[in-house]
Design a protein around this motif. Sequence first.
Motif, PDB file in Angstrom:
ATOM      1  N   ARG A 205     -27.250  24.735 -17.281  1.00  0.00           N
ATOM      2  CA  ARG A 205     -26.437  25.303 -16.201  1.00  0.00           C
ATOM      3  C   ARG A 205     -26.184  26.796 -16.395  1.00  0.00           C
ATOM      4  NH1 ARG A 205     -21.558  21.595 -16.937  1.00  0.00           N
ATOM      5  NH2 ARG A 205     -22.413  21.704 -18.997  1.00  0.00           N
ATOM      6  N   SER A 206     -26.504  27.299 -17.563  1.00  0.00           N
ATOM      7  CA  SER A 206     -26.253  28.701 -17.870  1.00  0.00           C
ATOM      8  C   SER A 206     -27.180  29.608 -17.066  1.00  0.00           C
ATOM      9  CB  SER A 206     -26.487  28.948 -19.363  1.00  0.00           C
ATOM     10  OG  SER A 206     -26.430  30.323 -19.657  1.00  0.00           O
ATOM     11  N   ASP A 207     -26.679  30.798 -16.755  1.00  0.00           N
ATOM     12  CA  ASP A 207     -27.516  31.804 -16.108  1.00  0.00           C
ATOM     13  C   ASP A 207     -28.445  32.473 -17.110  1.00  0.00           C
ATOM     14  OD1 ASP A 207     -26.314  31.355 -13.657  1.00  0.00           O
ATOM     15  OD2 ASP A 207     -24.836  32.952 -13.908  1.00  0.00           O
ATOM     16  N   GLN A 208     -28.175  32.266 -18.403  1.00  0.00           N
ATOM     17  CA  GLN A 208     -29.005  32.863 -19.440  1.00  0.00           C
ATOM     18  C   GLN A 208     -30.340  32.110 -19.499  1.00  0.00           C
ATOM     19  OE1 GLN A 208     -27.684  32.322 -23.508  1.00  0.00           O
ATOM     20  NE2 GLN A 208     -28.487  34.322 -24.098  1.00  0.00           N
ATOM     21  N   PRO A 209     -31.466  32.828 -19.430  1.00  0.00           N
ATOM     22  CA  PRO A 209     -32.775  32.150 -19.500  1.00  0.00           C
ATOM     23  C   PRO A 209     -32.901  31.320 -20.775  1.00  0.00           C
ATOM     24  CG  PRO A 209     -33.044  34.456 -18.879  1.00  0.00           C
ATOM     25  CD  PRO A 209     -31.593  34.271 -19.266  1.00  0.00           C
ATOM     26  N   ILE A 210     -33.657  30.232 -20.684  1.00  0.00           N
ATOM     27  CA  ILE A 210     -33.807  29.311 -21.808  1.00  0.00           C
ATOM     28  C   ILE A 210     -34.367  30.016 -23.039  1.00  0.00           C
ATOM     29  CG2 ILE A 210     -35.080  27.274 -22.608  1.00  0.00           C
ATOM     30  CD1 ILE A 210     -34.645  26.119 -19.777  1.00  0.00           C
ATOM     31  N   TYR A 211     -35.367  30.875 -22.863  1.00  0.00           N
ATOM     32  CA  TYR A 211     -35.951  31.527 -24.038  1.00  0.00           C
ATOM     33  C   TYR A 211     -34.912  32.414 -24.723  1.00  0.00           C
ATOM     34  CZ  TYR A 211     -36.607  36.241 -22.081  1.00  0.00           C
ATOM     35  OH  TYR A 211     -36.412  37.494 -21.586  1.00  0.00           O
ATOM     36  N   GLU A 212     -33.999  33.019 -23.954  1.00  0.00           N
ATOM     37  CA  GLU A 212     -32.946  33.838 -24.552  1.00  0.00           C
ATOM     38  C   GLU A 212     -31.920  32.966 -25.279  1.00  0.00           C
ATOM     39  OE1 GLU A 212     -31.245  36.417 -21.599  1.00  0.00           O
ATOM     40  OE2 GLU A 212     -33.059  37.646 -21.459  1.00  0.00           O
ATOM     41  N   GLN A 213     -31.662  31.765 -24.755  1.00  0.00           N
ATOM     42  CA  GLN A 213     -30.761  30.847 -25.444  1.00  0.00           C
ATOM     43  C   GLN A 213     -31.337  30.478 -26.811  1.00  0.00           C
ATOM     44  OE1 GLN A 213     -29.070  27.492 -23.234  1.00  0.00           O
ATOM     45  NE2 GLN A 213     -29.702  28.487 -21.324  1.00  0.00           N
ATOM     46  N   ILE A 214     -32.628  30.229 -26.859  1.00  0.00           N
ATOM     47  CA  ILE A 214     -33.281  29.888 -28.131  1.00  0.00           C
ATOM     48  C   ILE A 214     -33.159  31.052 -29.111  1.00  0.00           C
ATOM     49  CG2 ILE A 214     -35.503  29.368 -29.233  1.00  0.00           C
ATOM     50  CD1 ILE A 214     -36.250  27.915 -26.552  1.00  0.00           C
ATOM     51  N   ILE A 215     -33.441  32.250 -28.642  1.00  0.00           N
ATOM     52  CA  ILE A 215     -33.325  33.445 -29.493  1.00  0.00           C
ATOM     53  C   ILE A 215     -31.908  33.586 -30.033  1.00  0.00           C
ATOM     54  CG2 ILE A 215     -33.370  35.973 -29.475  1.00  0.00           C
ATOM     55  CD1 ILE A 215     -35.666  35.733 -27.360  1.00  0.00           C
ATOM     56  N   SER A 216     -30.921  33.509 -29.147  1.00  0.00           N
ATOM     57  CA  SER A 216     -29.521  33.667 -29.548  1.00  0.00           C
ATOM     58  C   SER A 216     -29.101  32.612 -30.562  1.00  0.00           C
ATOM     59  CB  SER A 216     -28.606  33.583 -28.324  1.00  0.00           C
ATOM     60  OG  SER A 216     -28.846  34.642 -27.444  1.00  0.00           O
ATOM     61  N   GLN A 217     -29.539  31.393 -30.348  1.00  0.00           N
ATOM     62  CA  GLN A 217     -29.118  30.317 -31.223  1.00  0.00           C
ATOM     63  C   GLN A 217     -29.752  30.432 -32.610  1.00  0.00           C
ATOM     64  OE1 GLN A 217     -28.850  26.420 -29.443  1.00  0.00           O
ATOM     65  NE2 GLN A 217     -28.465  27.369 -27.455  1.00  0.00           N
ATOM     66  N   TYR A 218     -31.008  30.803 -32.683  1.00  0.00           N
ATOM     67  CA  TYR A 218     -31.620  30.999 -34.005  1.00  0.00           C
ATOM     68  C   TYR A 218     -30.929  32.133 -34.747  1.00  0.00           C
ATOM     69  CZ  TYR A 218     -35.436  27.643 -33.970  1.00  0.00           C
ATOM     70  OH  TYR A 218     -36.168  26.489 -34.002  1.00  0.00           O
ATOM     71  N   LYS A 219     -30.608  33.210 -34.054  1.00  0.00           N
ATOM     72  CA  LYS A 219     -29.906  34.324 -34.698  1.00  0.00           C
ATOM     73  C   LYS A 219     -28.539  33.866 -35.193  1.00  0.00           C
ATOM     74  CE  LYS A 219     -32.067  38.174 -32.238  1.00  0.00           C
ATOM     75  NZ  LYS A 219     -31.819  39.241 -31.242  1.00  0.00           N
ATOM     76  N   TYR A 220     -27.843  33.099 -34.375  1.00  0.00           N
ATOM     77  CA  TYR A 220     -26.527  32.614 -34.761  1.00  0.00           C
ATOM     78  C   TYR A 220     -26.619  31.692 -35.975  1.00  0.00           C
ATOM     79  CZ  TYR A 220     -21.808  30.795 -34.448  1.00  0.00           C
ATOM     80  OH  TYR A 220     -20.513  30.447 -34.733  1.00  0.00           O
ATOM     81  N   LEU A 221     -27.573  30.783 -35.963  1.00  0.00           N
ATOM     82  CA  LEU A 221     -27.758  29.877 -37.100  1.00  0.00           C
ATOM     83  C   LEU A 221     -28.037  30.669 -38.375  1.00  0.00           C
ATOM     84  CD1 LEU A 221     -29.883  27.119 -35.355  1.00  0.00           C
ATOM     85  CD2 LEU A 221     -27.605  26.810 -36.331  1.00  0.00           C
ATOM     86  N   LEU A 222     -28.806  31.732 -38.259  1.00  0.00           N
ATOM     87  CA  LEU A 222     -29.107  32.584 -39.404  1.00  0.00           C
ATOM     88  C   LEU A 222     -27.850  33.306 -39.880  1.00  0.00           C
ATOM     89  CD1 LEU A 222     -31.221  33.800 -41.306  1.00  0.00           C
ATOM     90  CD2 LEU A 222     -31.758  35.464 -39.526  1.00  0.00           C
ATOM     91  N   LEU A 223     -27.101  33.891 -38.958  1.00  0.00           N
ATOM     92  CA  LEU A 223     -25.880  34.602 -39.326  1.00  0.00           C
ATOM     93  C   LEU A 223     -24.849  33.681 -39.974  1.00  0.00           C
ATOM     94  CD1 LEU A 223     -25.391  36.919 -36.220  1.00  0.00           C
ATOM     95  CD2 LEU A 223     -25.981  37.634 -38.552  1.00  0.00           C
ATOM     96  N   GLN A 224     -24.793  32.428 -39.544  1.00  0.00           N
ATOM     97  CA  GLN A 224     -23.824  31.480 -40.078  1.00  0.00           C
ATOM     98  C   GLN A 224     -24.282  30.837 -41.385  1.00  0.00           C
ATOM     99  OE1 GLN A 224     -20.675  31.089 -38.921  1.00  0.00           O
ATOM    100  NE2 GLN A 224     -21.347  32.826 -37.709  1.00  0.00           N
ATOM    101  N   GLY A 225     -25.509  31.105 -41.796  1.00  0.00           N
ATOM    102  CA  GLY A 225     -25.999  30.556 -43.058  1.00  0.00           C
ATOM    103  C   GLY A 225     -26.610  29.178 -42.944  1.00  0.00           C
TER     104      GLY A 225
END
Length: 154
Positions: A28-48
């Motif tokens: 339902r997000s306006d954020q494109p799916i590929y950007e969601q994947i990018i953001s989530q991998y970065k977040y997972l990395l930042l969180q350890g």
Amino acid sequence: MMTVSSVLTGMVQLIHEGGEAVVKLDYRSDQPIYEQIISQYKYLLLQGFLKKGDSIPSVRKLALELDITPGTVAKAYRELENQGVIETVRGKGTYIAGIPEGDSMRNEGVIMKVRETMKDQLVELIYQGLDKEEIVKIVEEILDSIQKGEGKHD
């Protein structure tokens, strides 16, 4: 119009199950799916949850898990590789390269895009009647929750 909540939810909607980092999409997000994947991998990395050298699913496997086209995952992986977040070793797989360091790793295009998104969100908060101090407090709270690993959603 996207709300701050929907943008942040799309950015950090991930979980950690059985020792394995899992990407969750918000269709339902306006954020494109590929950007969601990018953001989530970065977040997972930042969180350890992900560390340098960790293997991530192949394009095909992640596409099947998320029920999306391989082209969407490939686009996200290309961007992550361009940003130095992941690296692909031919015949072996795709791995976390680590958190890029230094000013030379900054992607000014990404920074400008985020600034524009933030600008839109700030306009919405001002329209909702918040003043500068309230907005700064919200930003600080969000940053603190991300740095403490509290920004994850089931």
